[in-house]
Design an enzyme around this catalytic site. Structure first.
Site, PDB file in Angstrom:
ATOM      1  N   GLY A 187      -6.170  -4.766  -6.313  1.00  0.00           N
ATOM      2  CA  GLY A 187      -5.000  -5.311  -6.980  1.00  0.00           C
ATOM      3  C   GLY A 187      -4.671  -4.761  -8.342  1.00  0.00           C
ATOM      4  O   GLY A 187      -3.555  -4.969  -8.834  1.00  0.00           O
ATOM      5  N   CYS A 207      19.471   8.818   6.611  1.00  0.00           N
ATOM      6  CA  CYS A 207      20.756   8.157   6.805  1.00  0.00           C
ATOM      7  C   CYS A 207      20.659   6.663   6.490  1.00  0.00           C
ATOM      8  O   CYS A 207      20.828   5.819   7.367  1.00  0.00           O
ATOM      9  CB  CYS A 207      21.189   8.389   8.253  1.00  0.00           C
ATOM     10  SG  CYS A 207      22.888   7.977   8.515  1.00  0.00           S
ATOM     11  N   GLU A 208      20.320   6.343   5.244  1.00  0.00           N
ATOM     12  CA  GLU A 208      20.241   4.966   4.750  1.00  0.00           C
ATOM     13  C   GLU A 208      20.583   5.022   3.262  1.00  0.00           C
ATOM     14  O   GLU A 208      20.062   5.899   2.547  1.00  0.00           O
ATOM     15  CB  GLU A 208      18.799   4.417   4.835  1.00  0.00           C
ATOM     16  CG  GLU A 208      18.189   4.357   6.192  1.00  0.00           C
ATOM     17  CD  GLU A 208      18.552   3.102   6.968  1.00  0.00           C
ATOM     18  OE1 GLU A 208      19.032   2.131   6.356  1.00  0.00           O
ATOM     19  OE2 GLU A 208      18.358   3.125   8.192  1.00  0.00           O
ATOM     20  N   GLU A 256     -12.445  -4.007  -4.143  1.00  0.00           N
ATOM     21  CA  GLU A 256     -11.728  -3.206  -3.133  1.00  0.00           C
ATOM     22  C   GLU A 256     -10.526  -2.507  -3.768  1.00  0.00           C
ATOM     23  O   GLU A 256      -9.378  -2.760  -3.390  1.00  0.00           O
ATOM     24  CB  GLU A 256     -11.237  -4.111  -1.994  1.00  0.00           C
ATOM     25  CG  GLU A 256     -12.321  -4.853  -1.245  1.00  0.00           C
ATOM     26  CD  GLU A 256     -11.745  -5.865  -0.253  1.00  0.00           C
ATOM     27  OE1 GLU A 256     -10.515  -6.118  -0.273  1.00  0.00           O
ATOM     28  OE2 GLU A 256     -12.526  -6.405   0.542  1.00  0.00           O
ATOM     29  N   PRO A 257     -10.747  -1.617  -4.725  1.00  0.00           N
ATOM     30  CA  PRO A 257      -9.603  -0.977  -5.394  1.00  0.00           C
ATOM     31  C   PRO A 257      -8.966   0.088  -4.508  1.00  0.00           C
ATOM     32  O   PRO A 257      -9.652   0.830  -3.810  1.00  0.00           O
ATOM     33  CB  PRO A 257     -10.252  -0.323  -6.618  1.00  0.00           C
ATOM     34  CG  PRO A 257     -11.649   0.011  -6.140  1.00  0.00           C
ATOM     35  CD  PRO A 257     -12.038  -1.098  -5.202  1.00  0.00           C
ATOM     36  N   GLY A 258      -7.657   0.149  -4.539  1.00  0.00           N
ATOM     37  CA  GLY A 258      -6.946   1.199  -3.811  1.00  0.00           C
ATOM     38  C   GLY A 258      -6.045   1.960  -4.768  1.00  0.00           C
ATOM     39  O   GLY A 258      -6.344   3.059  -5.229  1.00  0.00           O
ATOM     40  N   ARG A 259      -4.935   1.306  -5.111  1.00  0.00           N
ATOM     41  CA  ARG A 259      -3.912   1.939  -5.951  1.00  0.00           C
ATOM     42  C   ARG A 259      -4.478   2.529  -7.251  1.00  0.00           C
ATOM     43  O   ARG A 259      -4.132   3.644  -7.625  1.00  0.00           O
ATOM     44  CB  ARG A 259      -2.857   0.884  -6.303  1.00  0.00           C
ATOM     45  CG  ARG A 259      -1.655   1.413  -7.074  1.00  0.00           C
ATOM     46  CD  ARG A 259      -0.783   0.254  -7.553  1.00  0.00           C
ATOM     47  NE  ARG A 259      -0.490  -0.701  -6.512  1.00  0.00           N
ATOM     48  CZ  ARG A 259       0.523  -0.592  -5.653  1.00  0.00           C
ATOM     49  NH1 ARG A 259       1.350   0.421  -5.739  1.00  0.00           N
ATOM     50  NH2 ARG A 259       0.713  -1.503  -4.734  1.00  0.00           N
ATOM     51  N   TYR A 266      10.142  -1.637  -1.979  1.00  0.00           N
ATOM     52  CA  TYR A 266       9.848  -2.557  -3.089  1.00  0.00           C
ATOM     53  C   TYR A 266      10.748  -2.332  -4.294  1.00  0.00           C
ATOM     54  O   TYR A 266      10.447  -2.847  -5.365  1.00  0.00           O
ATOM     55  CB  TYR A 266       8.408  -2.349  -3.593  1.00  0.00           C
ATOM     56  CG  TYR A 266       7.325  -2.343  -2.578  1.00  0.00           C
ATOM     57  CD1 TYR A 266       7.190  -3.370  -1.640  1.00  0.00           C
ATOM     58  CD2 TYR A 266       6.365  -1.322  -2.573  1.00  0.00           C
ATOM     59  CE1 TYR A 266       6.146  -3.361  -0.734  1.00  0.00           C
ATOM     60  CE2 TYR A 266       5.326  -1.313  -1.672  1.00  0.00           C
ATOM     61  CZ  TYR A 266       5.219  -2.333  -0.753  1.00  0.00           C
ATOM     62  OH  TYR A 266       4.179  -2.325   0.135  1.00  0.00           O
TER      63      TYR A 266
HETATM   64  C1  LIG Z   1      -7.593  -7.115   1.300  1.00  0.00           C
HETATM   65  C2  LIG Z   1      -7.148  -6.010   0.432  1.00  0.00           C
HETATM   66  N1  LIG Z   1      -8.057  -5.373  -0.336  1.00  0.00           N
HETATM   67  C3  LIG Z   1      -7.711  -4.362  -1.155  1.00  0.00           C
HETATM   68  C4  LIG Z   1      -6.406  -3.932  -1.249  1.00  0.00           C
HETATM   69  C5  LIG Z   1      -6.084  -2.811  -2.180  1.00  0.00           C
HETATM   70  O1  LIG Z   1      -5.212  -3.243  -3.155  1.00  0.00           O
HETATM   71  P1  LIG Z   1      -4.790  -2.277  -4.366  1.00  0.00           P
HETATM   72  O2  LIG Z   1      -4.332  -0.997  -3.781  1.00  0.00           O
HETATM   73  O3  LIG Z   1      -3.725  -3.029  -5.047  1.00  0.00           O
HETATM   74  O4  LIG Z   1      -6.015  -2.114  -5.229  1.00  0.00           O
HETATM   75  C6  LIG Z   1      -5.416  -4.568  -0.489  1.00  0.00           C
HETATM   76  C7  LIG Z   1      -4.008  -4.142  -0.598  1.00  0.00           C
HETATM   77  O5  LIG Z   1      -3.083  -4.838  -0.440  1.00  0.00           O
HETATM   78  C8  LIG Z   1      -5.793  -5.627   0.379  1.00  0.00           C
HETATM   79  O6  LIG Z   1      -4.896  -6.251   1.140  1.00  0.00           O
END
Ligand SMILES: Cc1ncc(COP(=O)(O)O)c(C=O)c1O
Length: 403
Positions: free
Chosen positions: A228, A333-334, A263-266, A307
């Site tokens: 998040g 085409c949007e 659980e970092p992604g972004r 978004y």
């Molecule tokens: C359960 C869960 N964990 C981790 C993430 C990764 O989130 P972020 O990319 O915001 O760190 C998400 C993304 O929505 C998620 O749904």
């Protein structure tokens, strides 16, 4: 430049649209987040959903991160990237029977269960396979993440997880199951969160529940606070740092003594990536501004259309002269196929190369074949070297499943 390589050189060889990643940024982000939490036992489980390109996921593993998979497909990505099942947590609303069988028989570090029904299904599958499934219970803390409503997941009205009271009742009633081991609690209140409080409140909800369970003799192994953490997409946008994130979360987790999972992604991949695109046409609008029409569209980068997200857009080799007031739009085409509204670019001409910044997360992975446009290639830069890590889809690739 990306690291030591001119973007124009990469685009000249690999073509556009093209996603480009910096290996050193990818790696330094994992290290920085890890360092912020160094004072407490923890594991970073990279959220594969943010960017599932194998070369990117392998970089995460090389830096010592583990994996968070959100579907059977992401479990496969994690395995092919070299993660072992005990390094993978499996999350997601609506896991199918086949996905659960796979996860149970592989033996994940934890299956993050989203509902009592899912717990029952995991139990039945584990019993049928004479094994024990490790599960964590996803709690919905009713916390407003303060981000875009489409990426807020921690409100009671959102489809994710269970209320703390429901989770509490379920864990105590299922602790004695022979084929289930409840090893943790999980929370994820949303994505692109720019202040500490929602992240702290999410962590506090599961820490409080873990405390209440411990008082009843139910002892867990970990608390998974999800992902998040946001990044500054717009100039001047304020976000919290990794250290501020840790300072918000650690004081609520430490008293439990439980291992922390993130659980970092972004935060890891967004700023490591950019989308290169060429100008294919220019035309004036009724109000005198320009349409800068480029060869990347919403099928290559969905975030602005989905978004209303902002990505900085720059000319790779800016020309001198009066800035052009413009909308940067794609070929799909949007009308929502607009990568940037109300921008000011240096004067651009057809054929010029533009860079759309911070597209390394939820960029290439959300690509589609809409308008029957082939999926863009991806390149990874490492110092003065670079290589294509995902080749451009061909028309034959795209049509291969059609009879
Ligand atoms: C359960 C869960 N964990 C981790 C993430 C990764 O989130 P972020 O990319 O915001 O760190 C998400 C993304 O929505 C998620 O749904």
């Amino acid at each position: 430049m990306c690291e030591d390589v001119p973007l124009s050189a990469i685009a000249g060889v690999a073509g556009t649209p093209l996603h480009v990643y910096s290996r050193s940024v990818l790696r330094s982000r994992v290290r920085a987040l890890d360092a912020a939490f160094a004072s407490y036992p923890h594991d970073l489980h990279y959220a594969i959903k943010a960017n599932a390109t194998l070369a990117v996921v392998r970089e995460m593993r090389a830096e010592g991160a583990h994996a968070d998979a959100n579907s059977g497909g992401e479990i496969d990505v994690a395995l092919r990237a070299g993660f072992t099942p005990d390094q993978i947590v499996f999350t997601g609303v609506g896991k199918t029977h086949d996905e659960l069988v796979r996860a149970v028989t592989l033996g994940m570090k934890a299956i993050n269960a989203e509902s009592p029904g899912e717990m029952e299904r995991i139990d039945a599958i584990a019993r049928a396979h004479s094994t024990t499934a490790r599960v964590a219970v996803r709690v919905n803390p009713d916390v407003d993440a303060g981000s875009h409503p489409h990426i807020s997941t921690g409100l009671r009205s959102n489809k994710f997880g269970m209320s703390p009271a429901q989770a509490h009742a379920m864990v105590t009633s299922m602790m004695a199951r022979e084929h289930l081991r409840v090893v943790g609690l999980h929370v994820h209140v949303g994505s692109q969160i720019t202040s500490a409080e929602p992240l702290r409140r999410g962590a506090a909800a599961i820490a409080d529940l873990a405390g209440a369970l411990a008082a009843e003799g139910v002892h867990l192994e970990h608390l998974d606070v999800g992902g998040g953490l946001g990044i500054p997409y717009e100039p001047g946008q304020t976000v919290i740092s990794a250290d501020e994130y840790a300072a918000a979360v650690l004081p609520v987790v430490k008293p439990t003594g439980l291992r922390l999972i993130l659980e970092p992604g972004r935060w890891i991949t967004a700023q490591a990536g950019a989308l290169l695109t060429r100008v294919v046409d220019l035309k004036t609008q009724a109000d005198g501004r320009w349409f800068v029409i480029v060869d990347a569209g919403m099928n290559d980068l969905l975030r602005p259309a989905l978004y209303n997200a902002w990505h900085e857009i720059e000319a790779v080799e800016p020309r001198d002269g009066e800035p052009m007031a413009c909308d940067v739009v794609g070929p799909v085409c949007e009308t929502s196929d607009t990568l940037g509204r109300n921008r000011h670019l240096p004067p651009v001409e057809v054929g010029d190369l533009l860079v759309v910044r911070d597209t390394g997360a939820y960029g290439s992975i959300m690509a589609s074949n809409y308008n029957r446009r082939p999926i863009a290639a991806e390149a990874l830069v490492d110092g003065a070297d670079w290589r294509v890590v995902r080749r451009r889809q061909t028309i034959d690739d795209m049509l291969q499943w059609d009879e």
